[in-house]
Design a protein around this motif. Structure first.
Motif, PDB file in Angstrom:
ATOM      1  N   PRO A  35       0.797  -1.238   0.000  1.00 22.50           N
ATOM      2  CA  PRO A  35       0.000   0.000   0.000  1.00 22.50           C
ATOM      3  C   PRO A  35       0.826   1.283   0.000  1.00 22.50           C
ATOM      4  O   PRO A  35       0.334   2.327  -0.438  1.00 22.50           O
ATOM      5  CB  PRO A  35      -0.824  -0.122   1.299  1.00 22.50           C
ATOM      6  CG  PRO A  35      -0.979  -1.592   1.493  1.00 22.50           C
ATOM      7  CD  PRO A  35       0.347  -2.174   1.043  1.00 22.50           C
ATOM      8  N   LEU A  38       1.018   2.386  -3.411  1.00 15.54           N
ATOM      9  CA  LEU A  38      -0.278   2.513  -4.081  1.00 15.54           C
ATOM     10  C   LEU A  38      -1.222   3.469  -3.356  1.00 15.54           C
ATOM     11  O   LEU A  38      -2.424   3.505  -3.664  1.00 15.54           O
ATOM     12  CB  LEU A  38      -0.947   1.132  -4.189  1.00 15.54           C
ATOM     13  CG  LEU A  38      -0.162   0.069  -4.959  1.00 15.54           C
ATOM     14  CD1 LEU A  38      -0.859  -1.287  -4.819  1.00 15.54           C
ATOM     15  CD2 LEU A  38      -0.042   0.444  -6.430  1.00 15.54           C
ATOM     16  N   LEU A  41      -3.632   5.802  -5.487  1.00 11.54           N
ATOM     17  CA  LEU A  41      -4.599   5.019  -6.255  1.00 11.54           C
ATOM     18  C   LEU A  41      -5.668   4.428  -5.343  1.00 11.54           C
ATOM     19  O   LEU A  41      -6.867   4.457  -5.658  1.00 11.54           O
ATOM     20  CB  LEU A  41      -3.886   3.899  -7.013  1.00 11.54           C
ATOM     21  CG  LEU A  41      -2.913   4.318  -8.120  1.00 11.54           C
ATOM     22  CD1 LEU A  41      -2.189   3.097  -8.665  1.00 11.54           C
ATOM     23  CD2 LEU A  41      -3.658   5.030  -9.240  1.00 11.54           C
ATOM     24  N   MET A  42      -5.249   3.880  -4.207  1.00  9.88           N
ATOM     25  CA  MET A  42      -6.198   3.274  -3.285  1.00  9.88           C
ATOM     26  C   MET A  42      -7.108   4.323  -2.658  1.00  9.88           C
ATOM     27  O   MET A  42      -8.320   4.101  -2.508  1.00  9.88           O
ATOM     28  CB  MET A  42      -5.439   2.494  -2.201  1.00  9.88           C
ATOM     29  CG  MET A  42      -4.632   1.323  -2.745  1.00  9.88           C
ATOM     30  SD  MET A  42      -3.629   0.481  -1.486  1.00  9.88           S
ATOM     31  CE  MET A  42      -4.915  -0.359  -0.555  1.00  9.88           C
ATOM     32  N   ASP A  45      -9.741   5.494  -5.260  1.00 13.92           N
ATOM     33  CA  ASP A  45     -10.735   4.472  -5.581  1.00 13.92           C
ATOM     34  C   ASP A  45     -11.688   4.220  -4.415  1.00 13.92           C
ATOM     35  O   ASP A  45     -12.889   4.004  -4.616  1.00 13.92           O
ATOM     36  CB  ASP A  45     -10.024   3.170  -5.959  1.00 13.92           C
ATOM     37  CG  ASP A  45     -10.997   2.087  -6.406  1.00 13.92           C
ATOM     38  OD1 ASP A  45     -11.857   2.383  -7.258  1.00 13.92           O
ATOM     39  OD2 ASP A  45     -10.905   0.961  -5.901  1.00 13.92           O
ATOM     40  N   THR A 162       3.936  -1.905  -7.369  1.00 18.82           N
ATOM     41  CA  THR A 162       3.554  -0.508  -7.598  1.00 18.82           C
ATOM     42  C   THR A 162       3.423  -0.222  -9.087  1.00 18.82           C
ATOM     43  O   THR A 162       2.463   0.439  -9.532  1.00 18.82           O
ATOM     44  CB  THR A 162       4.602   0.429  -6.964  1.00 18.82           C
ATOM     45  OG1 THR A 162       4.689   0.154  -5.555  1.00 18.82           O
ATOM     46  CG2 THR A 162       4.231   1.885  -7.184  1.00 18.82           C
ATOM     47  N   GLY A 165       0.321  -2.004 -10.376  1.00 21.36           N
ATOM     48  CA  GLY A 165      -0.882  -1.327  -9.912  1.00 21.36           C
ATOM     49  C   GLY A 165      -1.163  -0.045 -10.662  1.00 21.36           C
ATOM     50  O   GLY A 165      -2.330   0.294 -10.934  1.00 21.36           O
ATOM     51  N   SER A 166      -0.114   0.675 -11.033  1.00 17.08           N
ATOM     52  CA  SER A 166      -0.302   1.928 -11.767  1.00 17.08           C
ATOM     53  C   SER A 166      -0.765   1.692 -13.199  1.00 17.08           C
ATOM     54  O   SER A 166      -1.359   2.562 -13.816  1.00 17.08           O
ATOM     55  CB  SER A 166       0.996   2.738 -11.770  1.00 17.08           C
ATOM     56  OG  SER A 166       2.014   2.066 -12.506  1.00 17.08           O
ATOM     57  N   GLY A 169      -4.373  -1.245 -12.344  1.00 17.65           N
ATOM     58  CA  GLY A 169      -5.246  -1.064 -11.203  1.00 17.65           C
ATOM     59  C   GLY A 169      -4.623  -1.605  -9.934  1.00 17.65           C
ATOM     60  O   GLY A 169      -3.905  -2.613  -9.961  1.00 17.65           O
ATOM     61  N   TRP A 170      -4.895  -0.941  -8.813  1.00 14.55           N
ATOM     62  CA  TRP A 170      -4.198  -1.283  -7.574  1.00 14.55           C
ATOM     63  C   TRP A 170      -4.554  -2.674  -7.055  1.00 14.55           C
ATOM     64  O   TRP A 170      -3.805  -3.258  -6.265  1.00 14.55           O
ATOM     65  CB  TRP A 170      -4.454  -0.241  -6.495  1.00 14.55           C
ATOM     66  CG  TRP A 170      -5.871  -0.176  -5.976  1.00 14.55           C
ATOM     67  CD1 TRP A 170      -6.867   0.645  -6.407  1.00 14.55           C
ATOM     68  CD2 TRP A 170      -6.433  -0.969  -4.915  1.00 14.55           C
ATOM     69  NE1 TRP A 170      -8.025   0.428  -5.691  1.00 14.55           N
ATOM     70  CE2 TRP A 170      -7.783  -0.557  -4.762  1.00 14.55           C
ATOM     71  CE3 TRP A 170      -5.941  -1.971  -4.087  1.00 14.55           C
ATOM     72  CZ2 TRP A 170      -8.641  -1.123  -3.818  1.00 14.55           C
ATOM     73  CZ3 TRP A 170      -6.786  -2.531  -3.145  1.00 14.55           C
ATOM     74  CH2 TRP A 170      -8.117  -2.113  -3.006  1.00 14.55           C
ATOM     75  N   ARG A 171      -5.681  -3.229  -7.487  1.00 13.72           N
ATOM     76  CA  ARG A 171      -6.086  -4.549  -7.020  1.00 13.72           C
ATOM     77  C   ARG A 171      -5.292  -5.691  -7.685  1.00 13.72           C
ATOM     78  O   ARG A 171      -5.158  -6.780  -7.120  1.00 13.72           O
ATOM     79  CB  ARG A 171      -7.581  -4.760  -7.283  1.00 13.72           C
ATOM     80  CG  ARG A 171      -8.455  -3.735  -6.581  1.00 13.72           C
ATOM     81  CD  ARG A 171      -9.915  -3.855  -7.029  1.00 13.72           C
ATOM     82  NE  ARG A 171     -10.701  -2.747  -6.524  1.00 13.72           N
ATOM     83  CZ  ARG A 171     -11.266  -2.709  -5.327  1.00 13.72           C
ATOM     84  NH1 ARG A 171     -11.130  -3.759  -4.509  1.00 13.72           N
ATOM     85  NH2 ARG A 171     -11.957  -1.664  -4.927  1.00 13.72           N
ATOM     86  N   THR A 172      -4.776  -5.433  -8.873  1.00 17.02           N
ATOM     87  CA  THR A 172      -4.118  -6.492  -9.637  1.00 17.02           C
ATOM     88  C   THR A 172      -2.917  -7.099  -8.918  1.00 17.02           C
ATOM     89  O   THR A 172      -2.775  -8.336  -8.877  1.00 17.02           O
ATOM     90  CB  THR A 172      -3.706  -5.967 -11.023  1.00 17.02           C
ATOM     91  OG1 THR A 172      -4.860  -5.453 -11.686  1.00 17.02           O
ATOM     92  CG2 THR A 172      -3.085  -7.075 -11.862  1.00 17.02           C
TER      93      THR A 172
END
Length: 389
Positions: A35, A38, A41-42, A45, A162, A165-166, A169-172
């Motif tokens: 995190p 990220l 991004l988190m 979202d 990181t 995720g950028s 998507g941060w979930r990937t």
């Protein structure tokens, strides 16, 4: 007590289990710190602030501190294969829940808490399990390999996560961690023999000594507090003191992590042959790096060299302390390793807190002086271990 040679586990199977445990250590450490890379991004979202997302890291560390020793005590009689299967299954489930079901902050917080609880016990259990598959004289080398797995999270896991995720998507990256954890789970479930913890030669210290054990744990707490008093504010130091552009921070931290990986990889094979030196040397070089950065960090070339020296000291010092804890553990090694893990995480939190106070009152350079003095204290404590009680 069962001798490691009396099991039916082949050499290849033992190697595969250790590799799986290393992969799980990599996955846990990456999940803990991902995190950090990220945060924006988190936050965007989930519709929360950056500090709120930052609590996912702080709360994770505090959970590990609080839960490690009680969980190690409660599970001391549980056979290790089913226990590891449960811990790795929790990592898989929590990672997948983060990737696909954490639509709001609450479910994400629950998934993080689940992962933290699993990690709190995993770090106490994996060492004795891995070491128990090999002869006692290879304890240090196996602990060094496990440390390499954890260190790779800093050098590879968080930067790669990181980047992924950028772009996706941060979930990937959490989904990828779930897949890696599943691979570890399958390997451990298939190849690790089921034995009672007390049947493993690694369940107890080689030379139980409560005094030496407490000195090593205290050394861990002081040295980690020292390094994080300074390192928490390394970005500000590189900017304000060394004069690097903001864009240089990422590559410099990557160099720091790479030096740490090289250091722990070089130290692992030496842990059994030179147990005391492999702990004294990295703490001494950590002291040299911290005080050197305080004195010469305004010179960019010296600053980079000293930063890499610091990186090459921290991970080997912890790997050596874990190996020493296995040697001196006064009772069960799981509890002893859990205590050392608690000391490490307390040091991280205390160092960040102390560093903030020093930074506010005296400036960023002073955090490195304070960190150096704490590290010197760790060396003094460690020297007591060589003195007669």
């Amino acid at each position: 007590m069962t001798d490691y040679r009396s099991t039916t586990v082949s050499h290849k199977a033992r190697g595969a289990v250790v590799a799986a445990l290393m992969l799980a250590a990599f996955s846990f450490n990456t999940a803990e710190n991902l995190p950090v890379g990220l945060l924006p991004l988190m936050a965007d979202d989930l519709g929360v602030s950056l500090p709120t997302v930052g609590l996912l890291v702080t709360g994770y560390a505090l959970t590990v501190v609080v839960a490690s020793l009680p969980l190690a005590h409660l599970t001391r009689a549980v056979p290790r294969r089913p226990l590891l299967n449960v811990l790795l299954a929790l990592l898989v489930t929590a990672s997948c829940a983060t990737a696909w079901h954490a639509a709001s902050y609450g479910p994400l917080l629950a998934a993080r808490a689940t992962t933290a609880l699993a990690q709190a016990l995993y770090w106490a259990v994996m060492g004795p399990v891995a070491v128990g598959l090999y002869p006692p004289e290879r304890r240090g080398r196996i602990m060094g390999l496990l440390a390499v797995g954890g260190s790779l999270a800093t050098v590879l896991g968080v930067p790669a996560g990181t980047w992924l995720g950028s772009h996706a998507g941060w979930r990937t990256p959490f989904a990828v961690l779930g897949a890696l954890a599943l691979l570890s789970l399958i390997t451990v479930a298939a190849l690790l023999p089921t034995t009672h913890p007390r049947e493993n030669h690694a369940a107890y210290g080689v030379a139980p000594d409560r005094r030496r054990f407490l000195l090593v744990v205290t050394t861990t707490a002081l040295s980690v507090t020292g390094v994080f008093t300074a390192f928490t504010y390394i970005a500000a130091f590189l900017d304000e003191v060394s004069g690097f552009d903001t864009d240089a921070t990422g590559p410099l931290l990557l160099a720091f992590g790479a030096a740490g990986l090289a250091g722990v990889a070089a130290t692992g094979p030496l842990l059994d042959r030179f147990p005391e030196a492999t702990l004294v040397v990295p703490i001494t070089t950590q002291l040299t790096a911290l005080l050197g950065l305080y004195a010469f960090g305004h010179h960019q070339v010296a600053g980079v060299a000293l930063l890499m020296l610091l990186g090459a000291s921290v991970a080997p010092a912890f790997a050596a302390s874990q190996s020493q804890v296995l040697h001196w553990a006064p009772s069960r090694t799981e509890s002893a390793l859990a205590a050392n893990s608690v000391a490490f995480n307390v040091g991280v939190a205390a160092g960040a807190l102390l560093g903030g106070t020093v930074y506010t009152s005296f400036g960023v350079r002073a955090t490195f002086l304070a960190g150096g003095l704490l590290t010197a204290g760790a060396l003094v404590v460690l020297s007591r271990g060589r003195a007669k009680p």
